[in-house]
Motif scaffolding. Structure first.
Motif, PDB file in Angstrom:
ATOM      1  N   VAL A  66       0.862  -1.173   0.000  1.00 42.05           N
ATOM      2  CA  VAL A  66       0.000   0.000   0.000  1.00 42.05           C
ATOM      3  C   VAL A  66       0.899   1.223   0.000  1.00 42.05           C
ATOM      4  O   VAL A  66       1.848   1.300   0.793  1.00 42.05           O
ATOM      5  N   ARG A  67       0.636   2.170  -0.899  1.00 41.88           N
ATOM      6  CA  ARG A  67       1.366   3.443  -0.843  1.00 41.88           C
ATOM      7  C   ARG A  67       0.640   4.341   0.147  1.00 41.88           C
ATOM      8  O   ARG A  67      -0.576   4.486   0.092  1.00 41.88           O
ATOM      9  N   VAL A  68       1.393   4.930   1.051  1.00 40.47           N
ATOM     10  CA  VAL A  68       0.816   5.755   2.112  1.00 40.47           C
ATOM     11  C   VAL A  68       1.362   7.165   1.966  1.00 40.47           C
ATOM     12  O   VAL A  68       2.571   7.376   2.017  1.00 40.47           O
ATOM     13  N   GLU A  69       0.452   8.121   1.784  1.00 41.81           N
ATOM     14  CA  GLU A  69       0.823   9.531   1.695  1.00 41.81           C
ATOM     15  C   GLU A  69       0.425  10.200   2.995  1.00 41.81           C
ATOM     16  O   GLU A  69      -0.763  10.286   3.324  1.00 41.81           O
ATOM     17  N   ARG A  70       1.427  10.660   3.736  1.00 40.76           N
ATOM     18  CA  ARG A  70       1.177  11.234   5.056  1.00 40.76           C
ATOM     19  C   ARG A  70       0.414  12.557   4.995  1.00 40.76           C
ATOM     20  O   ARG A  70       0.565  13.336   4.070  1.00 40.76           O
ATOM     21  N   ARG A  71      -0.354  12.802   6.056  1.00 37.69           N
ATOM     22  CA  ARG A  71      -1.049  14.074   6.243  1.00 37.69           C
ATOM     23  C   ARG A  71      -0.029  15.208   6.381  1.00 37.69           C
ATOM     24  O   ARG A  71      -0.200  16.281   5.836  1.00 37.69           O
ATOM     25  N   ALA A  72       1.023  14.954   7.134  1.00 40.52           N
ATOM     26  CA  ALA A  72       2.099  15.933   7.328  1.00 40.52           C
ATOM     27  C   ALA A  72       3.431  15.206   7.193  1.00 40.52           C
ATOM     28  O   ALA A  72       3.570  14.064   7.635  1.00 40.52           O
ATOM     29  N   ARG A  73       4.390  15.862   6.580  1.00 37.87           N
ATOM     30  CA  ARG A  73       5.712  15.253   6.379  1.00 37.87           C
ATOM     31  C   ARG A  73       6.349  14.938   7.737  1.00 37.87           C
ATOM     32  O   ARG A  73       6.331  15.766   8.648  1.00 37.87           O
ATOM     33  N   ALA A  74       6.900  13.751   7.860  1.00 35.11           N
ATOM     34  CA  ALA A  74       7.567  13.344   9.096  1.00 35.11           C
ATOM     35  C   ALA A  74       8.924  14.023   9.192  1.00 35.11           C
ATOM     36  O   ALA A  74       9.565  14.309   8.186  1.00 35.11           O
ATOM     37  N   SER A  75       9.362  14.274  10.421  1.00 33.17           N
ATOM     38  CA  SER A  75      10.663  14.911  10.615  1.00 33.17           C
ATOM     39  C   SER A  75      11.804  13.976  10.223  1.00 33.17           C
ATOM     40  O   SER A  75      12.886  14.427   9.868  1.00 33.17           O
ATOM     41  N   SER A  76      11.563  12.678  10.287  1.00 37.34           N
ATOM     42  CA  SER A  76      12.556  11.707   9.826  1.00 37.34           C
ATOM     43  C   SER A  76      11.831  10.492   9.257  1.00 37.34           C
ATOM     44  O   SER A  76      10.728  10.155   9.681  1.00 37.34           O
ATOM     45  N   ALA A  77      12.459   9.860   8.287  1.00 34.42           N
ATOM     46  CA  ALA A  77      11.875   8.682   7.651  1.00 34.42           C
ATOM     47  C   ALA A  77      11.969   7.488   8.594  1.00 34.42           C
ATOM     48  O   ALA A  77      12.885   7.389   9.413  1.00 34.42           O
ATOM     49  N   LEU A  78      11.009   6.582   8.463  1.00 35.82           N
ATOM     50  CA  LEU A  78      11.045   5.343   9.229  1.00 35.82           C
ATOM     51  C   LEU A  78      12.009   4.370   8.556  1.00 35.82           C
ATOM     52  O   LEU A  78      12.156   4.374   7.334  1.00 35.82           O
ATOM     53  N   ARG A  79      12.615   3.519   9.339  1.00 32.51           N
ATOM     54  CA  ARG A  79      13.533   2.534   8.777  1.00 32.51           C
ATOM     55  C   ARG A  79      12.738   1.409   8.105  1.00 32.51           C
ATOM     56  O   ARG A  79      11.622   1.101   8.503  1.00 32.51           O
ATOM     57  N   GLU A  80      13.338   0.824   7.090  1.00 39.32           N
ATOM     58  CA  GLU A  80      12.734  -0.338   6.451  1.00 39.32           C
ATOM     59  C   GLU A  80      12.582  -1.433   7.500  1.00 39.32           C
ATOM     60  O   GLU A  80      13.485  -1.664   8.314  1.00 39.32           O
ATOM     61  N   GLY A  81      11.421  -2.074   7.538  1.00 43.07           N
ATOM     62  CA  GLY A  81      11.164  -3.127   8.511  1.00 43.07           C
ATOM     63  C   GLY A  81      10.445  -2.660   9.760  1.00 43.07           C
ATOM     64  O   GLY A  81      10.037  -3.481  10.581  1.00 43.07           O
ATOM     65  N   ALA A  82      10.258  -1.338   9.934  1.00 42.03           N
ATOM     66  CA  ALA A  82       9.502  -0.832  11.084  1.00 42.03           C
ATOM     67  C   ALA A  82       8.040  -1.240  10.925  1.00 42.03           C
ATOM     68  O   ALA A  82       7.521  -1.320   9.809  1.00 42.03           O
ATOM     69  N   TYR A  83       7.376  -1.522  12.030  1.00 41.41           N
ATOM     70  CA  TYR A  83       5.958  -1.873  11.999  1.00 41.41           C
ATOM     71  C   TYR A  83       5.150  -0.616  12.297  1.00 41.41           C
ATOM     72  O   TYR A  83       5.480   0.131  13.225  1.00 41.41           O
ATOM     73  N   VAL A 100       5.123   1.438  15.719  1.00 41.68           N
ATOM     74  CA  VAL A 100       5.074   0.637  16.937  1.00 41.68           C
ATOM     75  C   VAL A 100       6.526   0.374  17.313  1.00 41.68           C
ATOM     76  O   VAL A 100       7.217  -0.402  16.653  1.00 41.68           O
ATOM     77  N   GLU A 101       6.987   1.068  18.335  1.00 37.92           N
ATOM     78  CA  GLU A 101       8.415   1.075  18.672  1.00 37.92           C
ATOM     79  C   GLU A 101       8.914  -0.224  19.299  1.00 37.92           C
ATOM     80  O   GLU A 101      10.007  -0.679  18.993  1.00 37.92           O
ATOM     81  N   ASP A 102       8.132  -0.830  20.171  1.00 35.23           N
ATOM     82  CA  ASP A 102       8.560  -2.027  20.898  1.00 35.23           C
ATOM     83  C   ASP A 102       8.460  -3.245  19.972  1.00 35.23           C
ATOM     84  O   ASP A 102       7.386  -3.577  19.480  1.00 35.23           O
ATOM     85  N   ALA A 103       9.586  -3.926  19.753  1.00 36.65           N
ATOM     86  CA  ALA A 103       9.631  -5.052  18.810  1.00 36.65           C
ATOM     87  C   ALA A 103       8.691  -6.184  19.197  1.00 36.65           C
ATOM     88  O   ALA A 103       8.049  -6.787  18.332  1.00 36.65           O
ATOM     89  N   SER A 104       8.575  -6.494  20.498  1.00 38.03           N
ATOM     90  CA  SER A 104       7.689  -7.588  20.903  1.00 38.03           C
ATOM     91  C   SER A 104       6.224  -7.212  20.698  1.00 38.03           C
ATOM     92  O   SER A 104       5.407  -8.051  20.315  1.00 38.03           O
ATOM     93  N   VAL A 105       5.884  -5.944  20.915  1.00 35.17           N
ATOM     94  CA  VAL A 105       4.520  -5.471  20.667  1.00 35.17           C
ATOM     95  C   VAL A 105       4.234  -5.493  19.169  1.00 35.17           C
ATOM     96  O   VAL A 105       3.162  -5.910  18.735  1.00 35.17           O
ATOM     97  N   ALA A 106       5.219  -5.073  18.371  1.00 30.93           N
ATOM     98  CA  ALA A 106       5.049  -5.080  16.914  1.00 30.93           C
ATOM     99  C   ALA A 106       4.780  -6.494  16.416  1.00 30.93           C
ATOM    100  O   ALA A 106       3.874  -6.715  15.608  1.00 30.93           O
TER     101      ALA A 106
END
Length: 112
Positions: free
Chosen positions: A38-55, A80-86
């Motif tokens: 899915v291509r996701v276009e943000r409402r507002a530009r993020a201050s930094s890009a998410l890393r590949e593999g982030a949930y 979702v920052e916590d890997a076990s929660v992700a």
């Protein structure tokens, strides 16, 4: 949000999806949600890009591009920052989708 389409059932205009980031430039990201990309276009530009593999959890307006690929516009993207929660959310996501889908069909067929 949904509107009725008698021939095909509900037509959803806004969605909630979850998945793994494939790429991100801060304004647009590609998310694999278990049913494809899915291509996701943000409402507002993020201050930094998410890393590949982030949930991430994504909420926004569902549309498609000129080639029929799914696009979520005006999206809120929450990592979702916590890997076990992700991992737990990812494992539960497809079950949750299946349950909702079954409920949509049950209501649509008058089986509630």
């Amino acid at each position: 949000f949904a509107r009725a389409d008698v021939a095909r059932g509900p037509v959803f205009t806004h969605v909630w999806c979850q998945g793994w980031v494939r790429e991100d430039d801060g304004a647009t990201c590609a998310v694999r949600d278990g049913s494809g990309d899915v291509r996701v276009e943000r409402r507002a530009r993020a201050s930094s890009a998410l890393r590949e593999g982030a949930y991430v959890v994504v909420r926004g307006a569902l549309t498609s591009d000129g080639d029929g690929r799914r696009v979520v516009r005006e999206a809120d993207v929450v990592p979702v920052e916590d890997a076990s929660v992700a991992r737990a959310r990812a494992d539960a996501w497809m079950v949750e989708v299946q349950e909702v889908w079954e409920d949509v069909f049950a209501v649509g067929l008058g089986c509630d």
